[in-house]
Design a protein around this motif. Structure first.
Motif, short mmCIF file in Angstrom:
data_model
loop_
_atom_site.label_atom_id
_atom_site.label_comp_id
_atom_site.label_asym_id
_atom_site.label_seq_id
_atom_site.Cartn_x
_atom_site.Cartn_y
_atom_site.Cartn_z
N ARG A 41 41.51 40.77 46.41
CA ARG A 41 42.34 41.95 46.59
C ARG A 41 42.56 42.69 45.27
O ARG A 41 42.70 42.08 44.22
CB ARG A 41 43.70 41.56 47.20
N HIS A 42 42.67 44.00 45.38
CA HIS A 42 42.91 44.85 44.23
C HIS A 42 44.31 44.64 43.67
O HIS A 42 44.51 44.68 42.45
CB HIS A 42 42.71 46.32 44.63
N MET A 43 45.29 44.41 44.54
CA MET A 43 46.67 44.19 44.11
C MET A 43 46.86 42.74 43.68
O MET A 43 46.62 41.82 44.48
CB MET A 43 47.65 44.53 45.23
N PRO A 44 47.30 42.48 42.46
CA PRO A 44 47.44 41.10 41.98
C PRO A 44 48.34 40.24 42.87
O PRO A 44 48.07 39.05 43.05
CB PRO A 44 48.04 41.28 40.58
N LEU A 45 49.40 40.83 43.43
CA LEU A 45 50.31 40.05 44.27
C LEU A 45 49.65 39.55 45.54
O LEU A 45 50.12 38.59 46.16
CB LEU A 45 51.55 40.88 44.62
N PHE A 46 48.57 40.20 45.97
CA PHE A 46 47.88 39.81 47.19
C PHE A 46 46.62 38.99 46.93
O PHE A 46 46.00 38.48 47.87
CB PHE A 46 47.47 41.05 47.99
N HIS A 47 46.24 38.87 45.68
CA HIS A 47 44.93 38.32 45.32
C HIS A 47 44.93 36.79 45.33
O HIS A 47 45.78 36.14 44.71
CB HIS A 47 44.54 38.83 43.93
N GLN A 48 43.98 36.21 46.06
CA GLN A 48 43.73 34.77 46.07
C GLN A 48 45.01 33.96 46.28
O GLN A 48 45.30 33.00 45.55
CB GLN A 48 43.03 34.35 44.78
N LEU A 49 45.75 34.31 47.31
CA LEU A 49 46.96 33.55 47.63
C LEU A 49 46.62 32.20 48.25
O LEU A 49 45.53 31.99 48.80
CB LEU A 49 47.83 34.34 48.61
N ASP A 50 47.57 31.29 48.14
CA ASP A 50 47.44 29.97 48.77
C ASP A 50 48.81 29.61 49.33
O ASP A 50 49.61 28.94 48.69
CB ASP A 50 46.97 28.93 47.76
N THR A 51 49.11 30.11 50.53
CA THR A 51 50.42 29.92 51.14
C THR A 51 50.33 28.99 52.35
O THR A 51 49.24 28.70 52.85
CB THR A 51 51.01 31.26 51.59
N ASP A 52 51.49 28.57 52.82
CA ASP A 52 51.53 27.66 53.97
C ASP A 52 51.89 28.41 55.24
O ASP A 52 52.72 27.97 56.04
CB ASP A 52 52.55 26.54 53.70
N TYR A 53 51.26 29.54 55.44
CA TYR A 53 51.55 30.38 56.61
C TYR A 53 51.38 29.60 57.91
O TYR A 53 52.26 29.63 58.78
CB TYR A 53 50.64 31.59 56.58
N LEU A 54 50.27 28.92 58.06
CA LEU A 54 50.02 28.20 59.32
C LEU A 54 51.00 27.05 59.49
O LEU A 54 51.41 26.72 60.61
CB LEU A 54 48.58 27.70 59.37
N ILE A 90 49.09 41.47 67.78
CA ILE A 90 49.25 42.92 67.71
C ILE A 90 49.23 43.33 66.25
O ILE A 90 50.04 42.84 65.45
CB ILE A 90 50.57 43.37 68.36
N CYS A 91 48.33 44.21 65.88
CA CYS A 91 48.28 44.75 64.53
C CYS A 91 48.94 46.12 64.55
O CYS A 91 48.39 47.06 65.13
CB CYS A 91 46.84 44.86 64.03
N THR A 92 50.12 46.24 63.93
CA THR A 92 50.80 47.55 63.95
C THR A 92 49.99 48.59 63.21
O THR A 92 50.08 49.79 63.51
CB THR A 92 52.21 47.48 63.34
N HIS A 93 49.19 48.14 62.23
CA HIS A 93 48.25 49.03 61.55
C HIS A 93 47.34 48.17 60.68
O HIS A 93 47.60 46.98 60.46
CB HIS A 93 48.97 50.09 60.71
N VAL A 94 46.27 48.76 60.20
CA VAL A 94 45.28 48.01 59.42
C VAL A 94 45.54 48.25 57.93
O VAL A 94 44.90 49.07 57.28
CB VAL A 94 43.85 48.42 59.81
N HIS A 95 46.52 47.52 57.40
CA HIS A 95 46.73 47.41 55.96
C HIS A 95 46.63 45.93 55.60
O HIS A 95 46.90 45.05 56.44
CB HIS A 95 48.09 47.96 55.55
N GLY A 96 46.30 45.66 54.35
CA GLY A 96 45.99 44.30 53.95
C GLY A 96 47.12 43.31 54.11
O GLY A 96 46.88 42.11 54.26
N ASP A 97 48.37 43.78 54.09
CA ASP A 97 49.51 42.87 54.25
C ASP A 97 49.96 42.75 55.70
O ASP A 97 51.03 42.20 55.97
CB ASP A 97 50.67 43.31 53.36
N HIS A 98 49.13 43.22 56.63
CA HIS A 98 49.46 43.12 58.06
C HIS A 98 48.35 42.46 58.88
O HIS A 98 48.59 42.11 60.03
CB HIS A 98 49.75 44.52 58.62
#
Length: 265
Positions: free
Chosen positions: A51-64, A81-89
């Motif tokens: 990802r271009h934005m550092p905060l979104f780049h190569q994350l390793d979270t426990d979402y699942l 349901i995707c409210t829109h196609v942005h990288g944080d959605h």
């Protein structure tokens, strides 16, 4: 920052820290159960993304793991349901398996507006305000579920998930931005995606973030949804509010105000 400072008394500390020059935000997935289905609204950023934005780049979270703690396994999900196609959605739409991006939710239909699908598809060559900020998003988080035959690309003035859930277009933030309306008896809820990024936009509904593709359209959609929420007494769920995360709103002249924050706060 003029408007932020004017409303600091009620925006701080949950939504803004002016001393640190920070606006506080959340990235959230909403889990609904309706007519026997398990439904997700938006899927966050995802792991392992370029990802271009550092905060979104190569994350390793426990979402699942967090979904599992809420009683939801990937195979349980019937609809995304995707409210829109942005990288944080749309990030957790897919998971990297053996070097390939595959649908995270194998039994789900992914409901995406055709307007957004076409706009963000790099094959169509649209010039977008987001520019490099959307690099790789369509390729790793949307195209794989479409290629797997799991997308529903909707268009028109509405799309019904079931008798309680309806999707309606609210373009501006993106061409295909969508509001999800929940009706259950006399109760109403509106899942507004990114029509609002901060409660500041209740009192300043014409303020637009730099992420809105079409600010004029976004202002119209924002006011329409706020008017609907106020007139119907609906609980409003924007995608990024921290704190209570949802609120009832009321009209305040040609603006709006918080009537009551969500009860679970």
């Amino acid at each position: 920052m003029e408007h932020w400072r004017a409303h600091e008394s009620w925006l701080a500390p949950d939504f803004v820290d002016l001393a640190a020059d920070e606006v506080r935000t959340m990235i959230q997935t909403w889990v609904l159960r309706s007519e026997g289905r398990t439904i997700l609204i938006d899927t966050g950023i995802g792991n392992g993304r370029e990802r271009h934005m550092p905060l979104f780049h190569q994350l390793d979270t426990d979402y699942l793991g967090e979904l599992a703690a809420a009683g939801v396994r990937p195979e349980d999900v019937d609809t995304v349901i995707c409210t829109h196609v942005h990288g944080d959605h749309v990030g957790w739409n897919t998971t990297l398996v053996d070097g390939e991006w595959r649908p995270t939710f194998p039994n789900a239909r992914y409901v995406i507006s055709r307007a957004d699908f076409d706009y963000w598809n790099p094959e169509n060559g649209h010039r977008t305000r987001s520019g490099p900020g959307m690099a790789n998003v369509f390729e790793d988080s949307v195209a794989p579920v479409h290629q797997a035959g799991q997308t529903v690309l909707w268009e028109g003035d509405h799309y019904d998930i079931d008798a309680q859930l309806r999707l309606e277009p609210a373009p501006g933030h993106t061409p295909g931005s969508t509001v999800v309306t929940l009706r259950s008896g006399t109760d109403r809820a509106l899942f507004a995606g990114d029509l609002l990024h901060s409660p500041l936009q209740f009192t300043e509904p014409d303020d637009c973030p730099c992420f809105d593709e079409d600010e004029a359209q976004a202002r119209i959609a924002r006011r329409r949804v706020l008017e609907s929420a106020a007139d119907e007494g609906a609980l409003l769920f924007p995608a990024h509010f921290p704190g209570a995360g949802a609120a009832e709103v009321r009209r305040d002249g040609d603006r709006f105000a918080v009537k009551e924050w969500a009860a679970w706060r």
